[in-house]
Design an enzyme around this catalytic site. Sequence first.
Site, PDB file in Angstrom:
ATOM      1  N   CYS A  47       0.825  -1.210   0.000  1.00 27.12           N
ATOM      2  CA  CYS A  47       0.000   0.000   0.000  1.00 27.12           C
ATOM      3  C   CYS A  47       0.860   1.261   0.000  1.00 27.12           C
ATOM      4  O   CYS A  47       2.013   1.226   0.427  1.00 27.12           O
ATOM      5  CB  CYS A  47      -0.866   0.027   1.234  1.00 27.12           C
TER       6      CYS A  47
ATOM      7  N   GLY B 241      -0.096  -1.508   6.708  1.00 24.66           N
ATOM      8  CA  GLY B 241       0.253  -2.398   7.807  1.00 24.66           C
ATOM      9  C   GLY B 241      -0.928  -3.284   8.167  1.00 24.66           C
ATOM     10  O   GLY B 241      -1.874  -3.426   7.379  1.00 24.66           O
TER      11      GLY B 241
ATOM     12  N   GLU C 131      17.229 -16.996  -9.659  1.00 27.31           N
ATOM     13  CA  GLU C 131      16.834 -15.603  -9.893  1.00 27.31           C
ATOM     14  C   GLU C 131      16.247 -15.438 -11.299  1.00 27.31           C
ATOM     15  O   GLU C 131      15.272 -14.721 -11.487  1.00 27.31           O
ATOM     16  CB  GLU C 131      18.047 -14.681  -9.669  1.00 27.31           C
TER      17      GLU C 131
ATOM     18  N   LYS D 215      12.477 -14.113 -12.078  1.00 23.82           N
ATOM     19  CA  LYS D 215      12.165 -12.970 -12.949  1.00 23.82           C
ATOM     20  C   LYS D 215      11.113 -13.379 -13.964  1.00 23.82           C
ATOM     21  O   LYS D 215      10.154 -12.648 -14.225  1.00 23.82           O
ATOM     22  CB  LYS D 215      13.412 -12.484 -13.716  1.00 23.82           C
TER      23      LYS D 215
ATOM     24  N   GLU E  76       7.707 -13.760 -12.315  1.00 25.86           N
ATOM     25  CA  GLU E  76       7.145 -12.493 -11.842  1.00 25.86           C
ATOM     26  C   GLU E  76       6.539 -11.664 -12.960  1.00 25.86           C
ATOM     27  O   GLU E  76       5.469 -11.112 -12.801  1.00 25.86           O
ATOM     28  CB  GLU E  76       8.245 -11.638 -11.191  1.00 25.86           C
TER      29      GLU E  76
ATOM     30  N   LYS F 199       5.936  -4.162  -4.324  1.00 32.37           N
ATOM     31  CA  LYS F 199       7.374  -3.887  -4.348  1.00 32.37           C
ATOM     32  C   LYS F 199       8.021  -4.237  -3.016  1.00 32.37           C
ATOM     33  O   LYS F 199       9.058  -4.872  -2.982  1.00 32.37           O
ATOM     34  CB  LYS F 199       7.625  -2.413  -4.699  1.00 32.37           C
TER      35      LYS F 199
HETATM   36  O1  M6R Z   1      13.050  -5.327  -0.279  1.00 29.79           O
HETATM   37  P1  M6R Z   1      13.554  -6.724  -0.142  1.00 29.79           P
HETATM   38  O2  M6R Z   1      14.838  -6.959  -0.865  1.00 29.79           O
HETATM   39  O3  M6R Z   1      13.651  -7.183   1.288  1.00 29.79           O
HETATM   40  O4  M6R Z   1      12.449  -7.611  -0.832  1.00 29.79           O
HETATM   41  C1  M6R Z   1      12.493  -9.005  -0.824  1.00 29.79           C
HETATM   42  C2  M6R Z   1      11.557  -9.582  -1.857  1.00 29.79           C
HETATM   43  O5  M6R Z   1      10.240  -9.240  -1.573  1.00 29.79           O
HETATM   44  C3  M6R Z   1      11.907  -9.100  -3.270  1.00 29.79           C
HETATM   45  O6  M6R Z   1      13.219  -9.400  -3.592  1.00 29.79           O
HETATM   46  C4  M6R Z   1      10.978  -9.765  -4.300  1.00 29.79           C
HETATM   47  O7  M6R Z   1      11.245 -11.134  -4.386  1.00 29.79           O
HETATM   48  C5  M6R Z   1      11.106  -9.062  -5.650  1.00 29.79           C
HETATM   49  N1  M6R Z   1       9.817  -8.933  -6.258  1.00 29.79           N
HETATM   50  C6  M6R Z   1      11.982  -9.774  -6.589  1.00 29.79           C
HETATM   51  O8  M6R Z   1      11.970  -9.275  -7.878  1.00 29.79           O
END
Ligand code: M6R
Length: 613
Positions: free
Chosen positions: A2, A101, A484, A488, A491, A608
């Site tokens: 959010c 939250g 990774e 990608k 996602e 994000k």
């Molecule tokens: O902000 P952070 O690095 O702690 O986030 C961890 C994951 O949520 C983040 O890497 C997520 O997997 C991304 N969408 C990857 O592209």
Amino acid sequence: MCGIVGYIGPADSVPILVDGLTRLEYRGYDSAGVAVLQDSRLEIRRHTGRLSNLEASMQQAPLTGSVGIGHTRWATHGAPSEKNAHPHTDSTGRIAVVHNGIIENYQALRNELAARGHRFLSETDTEVIPHLIEDELAAGAASMLEAIRRALARTRGAYALGIVSLDEPETLYAARLGSPLIAGVGDGELYIASDVPAILNRTRQVVYLGDGQIATLRREGLELVDMAGKPVAAEVQTVELEAEAAERAGFETFMLKEIHEQPRVLRTLLNLHLGNGQQDTPEILGFDADYWRSLRRIMAISCGTAYHAAMYGRLLLEGLTGLAVETDLGSEFRYSNRKIDPATLVLAVSQSGETADTLASVRMAHERGCRLLSICNVAGSSLVRESDHVLYTHAGPEIGVASTKAYTAQLMALALLALAVGRVRGDIAPELADEMISDLRAVPDAIHYVLNRAEIIREIAEKHHDGPSSLYLGRRYNFPTALEGALKNKEISYQHAEAYAAGEMKHGPIALINEYLPVICICTRTRDEVYEKTISNVREVEARGGRIIAIATDGDTEVADIAEDTIYVPQTRDEFSPMVNVVALQLLAYYAAQARGTDIDKPRNLAKSVTVE
Ligand code: M6R
């Protein structure tokens, strides 16, 4: 996740709120809303879907006012719907609240309030907050601030809040516990936001609210109190980021821009820590040399892409130092019985520094007396504030939901750290360290070379984009790269993708291989002892008719002979090859997603930063 924006000042708040929310769109959301104080009325507009829907509804029923709050919601409690969208109000319609939250005890609070006649209109946890404030005012709280303070003391969970009330039409309230929130200070105007890019085009002067603090914002300025009502000094900091850093700069998406920024980001990190010389600067170590010499164990904690970075860091730290390094996912570690004691260094890796599971885990470790070193991209984030030392990735704002430049920056930071720790402990010979640093310096150019091959990668992606699934294989340093690459692809192209350590393939996934399955094989080499083994694994795929897409080192014709398609990358030292190879996989996923027509910067269901458990 959010997003929150708020404004108080001489201007009309509505365009400011909408602009700020637009800049937070990348965080992911499924509905949006604003509340504005207007001529002794509290006006609210909410809509499901994109912000443009909200804007269209505001065109039909315009609103204006110089105090307002706005929100983009990513559903947790209750479906994405207009009634569940924020802002939420109390029974009298005089108080409006936006919230990031989770209020964990909301059901008990809701039952209690409902029994006393409060009527709830949504399924959200958030709605209890304005009702609690109303309840405290009815119970005799002397002011809004007092009512907010007493209301929040009854909640359990995490919040970043923006609150407006008709009873105090010249005031905007904000509060924070566990979810990020900043206040922006302008000339006679103030803002609140859950993330810096929301207000970066309006002010660079910000106050990072601390946990348990409540801010009162009036045109004249801002005051902070803690949960006991005691005043707290507000420290105004200047954000160094340029507003353009959060713009697309001519690229069709933020993700593509961020993929292309990688050589520059890695050069920055190299220059920062190595300058023109070969010596790591001492601050990369964080703690003094004796601490590193006596250390025996590191526990690395992270989630998602950052977890893949931590896996890479483990291999490198174990290879270059005598340390035992373990990795765990934030969501697993926090409920595990893993043994950690003050002799363990906890290494948290996080782009945002706000990931709830990572934060909960490191807090647990901290409570047990461990020291905390973080690799993080966001100054002022919760993780940064709680860490004993921070190694910044300096990647700049990453807006695309799928992490790219933050990942390679994490790998670079880990490589620099492993070399520095190996040196200070005397685990690595100085000549080898020097040789490795020279090789590390070649990485940004090697990435540049891969970026120049984007068109070839696009053609390969377009050829293979329409299958239901794909398999990624890599070994050793490039096993995390395979994970990774598959992440990608999942996602942003929504294509099922699985990654395996290549040697594991014959233990099960080999059954998947047929003449339709694209198998992306990472088989680059310099002096890699596992190269021949990887080639044997690729031949196992070939023998079963799999469609091999190879990531190979320039000039390697053996691989090209086996593969249906080959993406060549420049020769890079094996230990550092993941930083180069992953760029080819990012582009492969990118162009597959483009061919499949997905919303690349804002993939469905994703946020994000995952600030809820
Ligand atoms: O902000 P952070 O690095 O702690 O986030 C961890 C994951 O949520 C983040 O890497 C997520 O997997 C991304 N969408 C990857 O592209």
